[in-house]
Structures are given as C-alpha cells and as structure tokens.
Design an enzyme around this catalytic site. Structure first.
Site, short mmCIF file in Angstrom:
data_model
loop_
_atom_site.label_atom_id
_atom_site.label_comp_id
_atom_site.label_asym_id
_atom_site.label_seq_id
_atom_site.Cartn_x
_atom_site.Cartn_y
_atom_site.Cartn_z
N HIS A 37 0.80 -1.23 0.00
CA HIS A 37 0.00 0.00 0.00
C HIS A 37 0.83 1.28 0.00
O HIS A 37 0.53 2.19 -0.77
CB HIS A 37 -1.00 -0.03 1.16
N ARG B 293 -4.53 3.95 7.60
CA ARG B 293 -3.58 2.95 8.11
C ARG B 293 -2.47 2.62 7.12
O ARG B 293 -1.39 2.20 7.53
CB ARG B 293 -4.30 1.68 8.53
#
Length: 167
Positions: free
Chosen positions: A3, A120
């Site tokens: 990510h 996150r």
C-alpha cells in the site's frame, strides 16, 4: 510494502492539494513505474531474507514471498495478465473497483476528494512495517534505495521523520 509503495507511485508526480472529482482507483490506477517500484521494493525484502537466512539458518521466514509470487498464489486465474507486476495489479479481478483512501472536501458546493494520509496505509504500514524492515536491512548491511524512496515520500506526507541523512 504494497500500500505505501502503490500510494507513492500514484501520487509521486501529482499535486496532492488538487482535489479529485472521484476517488482514484488504487490497484487499477497503478502505472508501469509503480509496478516496477513495487517489484524492486519486494526484491530488497527478498535480499534481506536471503542475507538473514545465510546468517541465521534457523529463522523461520517461509511465509515471506516476493509480491509476484504472492499474487500468483493468492489470486491465480483471477489475474488476467501475468506479464509483470503492473499488469497483474491492473488485471486482477479481486482488485477491481478498489480506490485510494480519500477524505471528502467541499469545493464550490461540490464534493471532491483529497488523499487521506491519516489512513492505516500510512499511519501503521510505515512505522510498523517498512521502517522496521528498513531498520533490519540497515543492521544486516542490505541496501534499500527503493524502499527508502517510498519511506522518504511517506514521511513527508505524514509530517514525520524516520530516515534522516540516510539513516
């Protein structure tokens, strides 16, 4: 590594203060540079694994795989084109429609979207993932120039300092 690296690749040349009309696609929005960068960061992790296992053969690192191998094992035939990481990201049925973490803003009475760097992918995956991996690599003498690119960009987005003067 996924990510933060994909986010870095997508936003690296964009004005992050310019709102989007709609949330951009995450995996399907990746470009060739991003696929290549993700592969290179994964290569660095695999080199770290190799060095650690050479020094400490009893370490249990069997679950650690290159992103390409992980995608092939996890998604198999759901990936339409397995030519490289870029094509795998953009043709994986499991990734269809997934978007970047965004926050809504109002611009001239219209809802627009800006990146959510408090998500996150940044607040957890950087300090508890990439930075830890990078620190272990430094201790093991494994260079991580591609991982460093991602961390340096992410730390700027977060207003944090993890790497200072190359350390």
């Amino acid at each position: 590594v996924w990510h933060p690296t994909i986010s870095y690749g997508f936003y690296r040349n964009k004005d992050i203060t310019e709102p989007f009309d709609e949330p951009p696609l995450f995996y399907y929005g990746a470009d060739e540079y991003t696929g290549d960068k993700l592969s290179k960061v994964s290569d660095e992790v695999m080199e770290l694994k190799r060095v650690l296992l050479a020094r400490y053969p009893n370490l249990h690192l069997d679950a650690l795989h290159h992103v390409r191998e992980w995608m092939e094992r996890s998604y198999g035939d759901d990936i339409g084109d397995k030519t490289n990481i870029y094509t795998m990201l953009r043709t994986n049925k499991g990734y269809r429609g997934l978007t970047h973490p965004m926050r809504e803003v109002q611009v001239d009475g219209k809802t627009k979207y800006l990146p959510n760097f408090k998500y996150r992918y940044f607040t957890e995956y950087i300090p508890m993932g990439l930075v830890v991996t990078r620190g272990i690599a430094e201790l093991a003498g494994v260079p991580t120039p591609h991982m460093d690119d991602v961390i340096l960009w992410c730390q700027e987005m977060l207003g944090k300092e993890y790497i200072v003067d190359g350390k």
